[in-house]
Design a protein around this motif. Sequence first.
Motif, PDB file in Angstrom:
ATOM      1  N   TYR A   1       0.872  -1.201  -0.122  1.00  0.00           N
ATOM      2  CA  TYR A   1       0.139   0.005   0.029  1.00  0.00           C
ATOM      3  C   TYR A   1       0.743   1.251   0.055  1.00  0.00           C
ATOM      4  N   LEU A   2       0.682   2.161  -1.066  1.00  0.00           N
ATOM      5  CA  LEU A   2       1.846   3.257  -1.177  1.00  0.00           C
ATOM      6  C   LEU A   2       1.169   4.411  -1.268  1.00  0.00           C
ATOM      7  N   ASP A   3       1.727   5.246  -0.709  1.00  0.00           N
ATOM      8  CA  ASP A   3       1.242   6.758  -0.664  1.00  0.00           C
ATOM      9  C   ASP A   3       2.411   7.586  -0.841  1.00  0.00           C
ATOM     10  N   PHE A   4       2.434   8.790  -1.481  1.00  0.00           N
ATOM     11  CA  PHE A   4       3.264   9.746  -1.717  1.00  0.00           C
ATOM     12  C   PHE A   4       2.844  11.236  -1.310  1.00  0.00           C
ATOM     13  N   GLU A   5       3.661  11.938  -0.572  1.00  0.00           N
ATOM     14  CA  GLU A   5       3.407  13.345  -0.426  1.00  0.00           C
ATOM     15  C   GLU A   5       4.401  14.021  -1.353  1.00  0.00           C
TER      16      GLU A   5
ATOM     17  N   SER B   1       4.886   6.465   2.320  1.00  0.00           N
ATOM     18  CA  SER B   1       4.727   5.327   3.406  1.00  0.00           C
ATOM     19  C   SER B   1       4.217   4.200   2.690  1.00  0.00           C
ATOM     20  N   VAL B   2       4.773   3.080   3.077  1.00  0.00           N
ATOM     21  CA  VAL B   2       4.255   1.755   2.465  1.00  0.00           C
ATOM     22  C   VAL B   2       4.052   0.777   3.574  1.00  0.00           C
ATOM     23  N   HIS B   3       2.606   0.158   3.492  1.00  0.00           N
ATOM     24  CA  HIS B   3       2.353  -0.928   4.339  1.00  0.00           C
ATOM     25  C   HIS B   3       2.211  -2.253   3.565  1.00  0.00           C
ATOM     26  N   THR B   4       2.848  -3.188   4.136  1.00  0.00           N
ATOM     27  CA  THR B   4       3.056  -4.587   3.376  1.00  0.00           C
ATOM     28  C   THR B   4       2.313  -5.708   4.191  1.00  0.00           C
ATOM     29  N   ASP B   5       1.500  -6.141   3.436  1.00  0.00           N
ATOM     30  CA  ASP B   5       0.697  -7.442   4.000  1.00  0.00           C
ATOM     31  C   ASP B   5       1.176  -8.679   3.273  1.00  0.00           C
ATOM     32  N   ASP B   6       1.993  -9.533   3.921  1.00  0.00           N
ATOM     33  CA  ASP B   6       2.583 -10.830   3.335  1.00  0.00           C
ATOM     34  C   ASP B   6       1.513 -11.854   3.129  1.00  0.00           C
ATOM     35  N   GLY B   7       0.090 -11.826   3.741  1.00  0.00           N
ATOM     36  CA  GLY B   7      -0.796 -12.768   3.572  1.00  0.00           C
ATOM     37  C   GLY B   7      -0.780 -13.721   4.549  1.00  0.00           C
ATOM     38  N   THR B   8      -0.020 -13.543   5.511  1.00  0.00           N
ATOM     39  CA  THR B   8       0.150 -14.658   6.744  1.00  0.00           C
ATOM     40  C   THR B   8      -0.495 -14.238   7.899  1.00  0.00           C
ATOM     41  N   GLY B   9      -1.209 -12.977   7.982  1.00  0.00           N
ATOM     42  CA  GLY B   9      -1.968 -12.407   8.915  1.00  0.00           C
ATOM     43  C   GLY B   9      -3.415 -12.569   8.558  1.00  0.00           C
ATOM     44  N   ASP B  10      -4.075 -11.682   9.394  1.00  0.00           N
ATOM     45  CA  ASP B  10      -5.711 -11.494   9.258  1.00  0.00           C
ATOM     46  C   ASP B  10      -6.062 -10.409   8.410  1.00  0.00           C
TER      47      ASP B  10
ATOM     48  N   MET C   1      -2.376   1.803  -4.635  1.00  0.00           N
ATOM     49  CA  MET C   1      -2.412   3.559  -4.660  1.00  0.00           C
ATOM     50  C   MET C   1      -4.037   3.925  -4.424  1.00  0.00           C
ATOM     51  N   TYR C   2      -4.193   5.013  -4.268  1.00  0.00           N
ATOM     52  CA  TYR C   2      -5.515   5.614  -4.249  1.00  0.00           C
ATOM     53  C   TYR C   2      -5.641   6.692  -5.295  1.00  0.00           C
TER      54      TYR C   2
ATOM     55  N   CYS D   1       1.212  10.703   6.479  1.00  0.00           N
ATOM     56  CA  CYS D   1       1.416   9.849   5.304  1.00  0.00           C
ATOM     57  C   CYS D   1       1.314   8.474   5.641  1.00  0.00           C
ATOM     58  N   ARG D   2       1.791   8.105   6.943  1.00  0.00           N
ATOM     59  CA  ARG D   2       1.339   6.701   7.386  1.00  0.00           C
ATOM     60  C   ARG D   2      -0.239   6.320   7.682  1.00  0.00           C
ATOM     61  N   PHE D   3      -1.163   7.498   7.959  1.00  0.00           N
ATOM     62  CA  PHE D   3      -2.391   7.309   8.096  1.00  0.00           C
ATOM     63  C   PHE D   3      -2.981   7.025   6.719  1.00  0.00           C
ATOM     64  N   ASP D   4      -2.565   7.653   5.759  1.00  0.00           N
ATOM     65  CA  ASP D   4      -3.007   7.339   4.456  1.00  0.00           C
ATOM     66  C   ASP D   4      -2.932   5.843   4.121  1.00  0.00           C
ATOM     67  N   THR D   5      -1.830   5.257   4.196  1.00  0.00           N
ATOM     68  CA  THR D   5      -1.892   4.048   3.817  1.00  0.00           C
ATOM     69  C   THR D   5      -2.225   2.958   4.850  1.00  0.00           C
ATOM     70  N   GLU D   6      -2.467   3.402   6.147  1.00  0.00           N
ATOM     71  CA  GLU D   6      -3.491   2.611   7.098  1.00  0.00           C
ATOM     72  C   GLU D   6      -4.896   2.642   6.479  1.00  0.00           C
ATOM     73  N   VAL D   7      -5.295   3.781   5.963  1.00  0.00           N
ATOM     74  CA  VAL D   7      -6.575   3.790   5.830  1.00  0.00           C
ATOM     75  C   VAL D   7      -6.922   2.852   4.444  1.00  0.00           C
ATOM     76  N   MET D   8      -5.786   2.824   3.639  1.00  0.00           N
ATOM     77  CA  MET D   8      -6.060   1.685   2.403  1.00  0.00           C
ATOM     78  C   MET D   8      -6.131   0.410   2.698  1.00  0.00           C
ATOM     79  N   VAL D   9      -5.340  -0.014   3.885  1.00  0.00           N
ATOM     80  CA  VAL D   9      -5.404  -1.412   4.270  1.00  0.00           C
ATOM     81  C   VAL D   9      -6.710  -1.627   4.855  1.00  0.00           C
TER      82      VAL D   9
END
Length: 530
Positions: free
Chosen positions: A318-322, A345-354, A393-394, A498-506
């Motif tokens: 999940y990628l977001d630029f400022e 900011s980048v959040h990464t979900d590797d698929g092993t969690g919920d 991206m959003y 910036c982190r909040f943007d990718t958190e919301v995307m997740v």
Amino acid sequence: MTRVFRIHAVPDRPLNGQHGMATGRYQADLSKSRLISAWQCLKKLHLEIQRPDLASQQPGTEALFRAGREVGEIARQLYGTPGSVVIPYQKGEAMVQQTTLLLEQGANEPIFEATFRHRGVLVRVDVLFPGPGGWHAVEVKASTSVKDVHVIDCAIQWWVMQGAGIPVQSIALGHLNNQFVYEGDGNYAGLLVEQDLTEEARGLGDAVSDLARRAKHAASGRLPDVRVGMHCHQPYDCDFRAFCWPLATPYPVPALGGSKAKHAEWVNRGYTDLRDIPAGEITADRQQRIQRITRTGEAELLPGAKETLEALGYPRYYLDFETIAPAIPLWAGTRPYESLPVQWSVHTDDGTGDGSLNSAQHAEFLDLSGEPPLRALAGRMIDTLGTTGPVFMYTDYERRVILDLVNRFPDLGERLQRIVARLIDLAEIVRTHYYHPRMLGSWSIKAVGPAIAPHLDYAQLPGINDGMAASEGFLEAIQADTPPPRKATLKRQLLRYCRFDTEVMVEIVRFLCQGPDGRNRDRPAGDGTN
């Protein structure tokens, strides 16, 4: 060619039902900005003078003022000479008197902020410099082109100077050259280009005279009866829209989106709530959808979103630029108003969690040293995003940012293009499959987040909570004279925003993929899903 400008008529009666609007005689001079307000809307001018307490400053206004100040400083560097004079801002007669004295003494060097009065209108001229046969004026704007409002601006200045008996021979608009590339050496020669507007300004003399008369009437008389329309947005978004438009209703007409002119037509016919507009008058598919769902009062989530997302693999990013887009280029190789990424900011979900934030990894980039961050930003992003898996991206903005990096750093082009090929526009998926009445016609991430969950509201963020504020915060943080405690505060707020943007995307993806029992259905059994 002379341009023709239309001024709203001033009625003989006040507009009823507007909080018993008080009026009073207005004796002070009208500034050029006041006349431009009157050109936009006589009602706007009246409110600025009689009821400034009703104004709500539009987003980005302070950034526009800052850009104007910065371009003005550059103009003084480019037009100035050792004998130049800058008339400092003062209230009352002082600026006019100082200008008059300079001219009477035979000034023959550029004058900045020369001030003149004619028939109750006061103007300050950005640059006035001597030339063959008289004075030449330049109005400097932080724009990259000439707009209608700039022509009327110069026409007002011309009318006042002529009326004050100043032998002005020409007037031009100095605006930013968007092809100028800064070399990083402090030399901004070529940043400003001029367009001569003398003939247009001269041809508008009668229109300016009439405008000044109407403006004085509007300033001190009854509240002008001006209906809402496109002038509420052009050339500037009016600070009094909340007063003139019925925006305090649960679902105001502009929440339909689409044509602003059509919104004004409906409002002028008495509609205040989008639910009350006859369905047969709404022909656009998206507007019909907004009205239909709003009338039900319930959100609509179509099943195709879950299916679309299920087809995507892992890891998911999940990628977001400022970005910043300063009017005056900061770094070598950049142009005026060029959009430059300075943070991600980048959040990464590797698929092993919920699929929740708790099971995602986070990485970020922010360099507040003031040095050009672009190459380091690109390199770190390449490393963080790996080589496989969708990159959410959003909106398509991130794609444009990365493609600009491809052009700037050809040696990174192949790896950046591979990231481009993996981009998934989450906004388009949401727009197609989801709408909640609380979104008020917007599919922006700031509208979608709180509609899904109250804790995803950007208003809760301290200090920096939108992109414009992030840009302003970055530019302030990199200044050498920014105190360290303030810089530390800005850094915390920039990273959080910036982190909040990718958190919301997740959270959006998790929401779209949840089944009726709240479980995330896009993961195979045994992958750690609760």
